[in-house]
Design an enzyme around this catalytic site. Structure first.
Site, PDB file in Angstrom:
ATOM      1  N   ASP A 174      -0.070  45.115  29.410  1.00 34.81           N
ATOM      2  CA  ASP A 174      -0.390  45.659  30.733  1.00 34.81           C
ATOM      3  C   ASP A 174      -0.907  44.580  31.673  1.00 34.81           C
ATOM      4  O   ASP A 174      -1.271  43.483  31.261  1.00 34.81           O
ATOM      5  CB  ASP A 174      -1.427  46.792  30.620  1.00 34.81           C
ATOM      6  CG  ASP A 174      -2.573  46.465  29.663  1.00 34.81           C
ATOM      7  OD1 ASP A 174      -2.902  45.285  29.520  1.00 34.81           O
ATOM      8  OD2 ASP A 174      -3.113  47.404  29.063  1.00 34.81           O
ATOM      9  N   HIS A 176      -7.625  56.356  26.742  1.00 34.72           N
ATOM     10  CA  HIS A 176      -6.417  55.579  27.021  1.00 34.72           C
ATOM     11  C   HIS A 176      -6.265  54.423  26.039  1.00 34.72           C
ATOM     12  O   HIS A 176      -7.235  53.903  25.491  1.00 34.72           O
ATOM     13  CB  HIS A 176      -6.369  55.116  28.473  1.00 34.72           C
ATOM     14  CG  HIS A 176      -7.166  53.894  28.802  1.00 34.72           C
ATOM     15  ND1 HIS A 176      -7.410  53.511  30.093  1.00 34.72           N
ATOM     16  CD2 HIS A 176      -7.785  52.955  28.052  1.00 34.72           C
ATOM     17  CE1 HIS A 176      -8.121  52.397  30.117  1.00 34.72           C
ATOM     18  NE2 HIS A 176      -8.363  52.042  28.887  1.00 34.72           N
ATOM     19  N   GLU A 192      -2.862  56.194  30.579  1.00 35.07           N
ATOM     20  CA  GLU A 192      -3.942  57.091  30.960  1.00 35.07           C
ATOM     21  C   GLU A 192      -3.599  58.544  30.609  1.00 35.07           C
ATOM     22  O   GLU A 192      -2.425  58.895  30.445  1.00 35.07           O
ATOM     23  CB  GLU A 192      -4.192  56.987  32.469  1.00 35.07           C
ATOM     24  CG  GLU A 192      -4.587  55.596  32.959  1.00 35.07           C
ATOM     25  CD  GLU A 192      -6.064  55.288  32.768  1.00 35.07           C
ATOM     26  OE1 GLU A 192      -6.687  55.845  31.845  1.00 35.07           O
ATOM     27  OE2 GLU A 192      -6.600  54.483  33.557  1.00 35.07           O
ATOM     28  N   ASN A 213     -11.840  57.291  28.174  1.00 40.93           N
ATOM     29  CA  ASN A 213     -11.118  58.540  28.424  1.00 40.93           C
ATOM     30  C   ASN A 213      -9.931  58.705  27.478  1.00 40.93           C
ATOM     31  O   ASN A 213      -9.069  59.549  27.693  1.00 40.93           O
ATOM     32  CB  ASN A 213     -10.656  58.607  29.880  1.00 40.93           C
ATOM     33  CG  ASN A 213      -9.640  57.528  30.224  1.00 40.93           C
ATOM     34  OD1 ASN A 213      -9.490  56.545  29.490  1.00 40.93           O
ATOM     35  ND2 ASN A 213      -8.960  57.674  31.346  1.00 40.93           N
TER      36      ASN A 213
END
Length: 266
Positions: free
Chosen positions: A68, A139, A144, A137
């Protein structure tokens, strides 16, 4: 899943040992890295550098990919993942830059970077070892939570909770934090031959328990790893606490049901 709980100060050496074994067995292995605080807190890159500099590991024939990059910042930006990897790993080992791929956050068409990344992986035989961290969260990479997840690398919005976490790195200015990133797709991750997830710290305990025990859902992307045939999860005691508590409680309930049914407890 193979779940290991280790003291924090042993995790870096444990992961470095694994990677060194992969490289010794396959010198041209394709290894996918991760960024963030976890490799730094555990000393993973520091351990790998020490082995390379001592002659105990040779990464020169490996292929490396980072899954990423944030869109809108150049590779020279202090908070780009290109700069992170150069600062913490690549700048300290003997490895030719042409054998690495990190997406370009300033590409005119980020979608083209997604395809370039997929082609790089395919050209080098697929990912042999995928190292991942775990976001608060749920991810992984920059995948996401969402109602659905693309199979191939894609452009994703960065969740607001993560942008707020990154704001201190951008001088406390939320408006300067990128709003989107290029990242692997779920198919890209799941085609990896081996995946190793590392999570440490009390702040990760809740999401670790959910990722390892919760129902599989794209609203918590890490849960999808439960479907992979070769995943290892390495935790410190703090990150593992709620998972271990839930496992113990579940075992006690099973034992109670067995005793109530007149079966011997196991």
């Amino acid at each position: 899943m193979n779940i290991r709980v280790l003291p924090l100060d042993r995790i870096g050496a444990r992961i470095a040992d694994d990677i060194a074994e992969v490289v010794a067995a396959k010198p041209d292995a394709l290894i996918a890295w991760t960024t963030g605080n976890t490799p730094l807190r555990t000393g993973i890159y520091r351990e790998l550098i020490a082995r390379e500099q001592a002659g105990a590991a040779d990464f020169s024939s490996c292929w490396f990919v980072n899954p990423d990059e944030q869109i809108g910042i150049p590779r020279e930006h202090e908070e780009s993942y290109h700069a992170y990897m150069q600062r913490h790993f690549f700048g300290h080992i003997r490895h030719p830059e042409e054998r690495r791929f990190i997406p370009d956050g300033m590409a005119e068409r980020p979608e083209d970077e997604c395809e370039r990344m997929e082609r790089f992986i395919e050209a080098h035989g697929g990912i042999d070892y995928q190292l991942v961290g775990l976001g608060i969260n749920g991810h992984l990479c920059f995948i996401e939570p969402a109602a659905s997840l693309p199979a191939r690398s894609f452009v994703t919005p960065i969740a607001e909770v993560n942008r707020q976490l990154y704001a201190p790195l951008f001088g406390g200015r939320l408006e300067d934090v990128p709003t989107a990133a290029v990242t692997f797709g779920w198919g890209t991750v799941m085609r990896s031959r081996r995946i190793v997830l590392v999570a440490v710290g009390e702040e990760k305990a809740g999401i670790v328990a959910r990722a390892l025990r919760g129902p599989i859902t794209t609203e918590c992307p890490a849960t999808v790893l439960q479907l992979h045939p070769n995943v290892e999860v390495v935790l410190d005691e703090a990150a593992a606490a709620l998972y271990l508590q839930a496992e113990a409680e579940a075992a006690a309930r099973r034992e109670g049901r067995s005793e109530a049914a007149g079966e011997p407890a196991r």
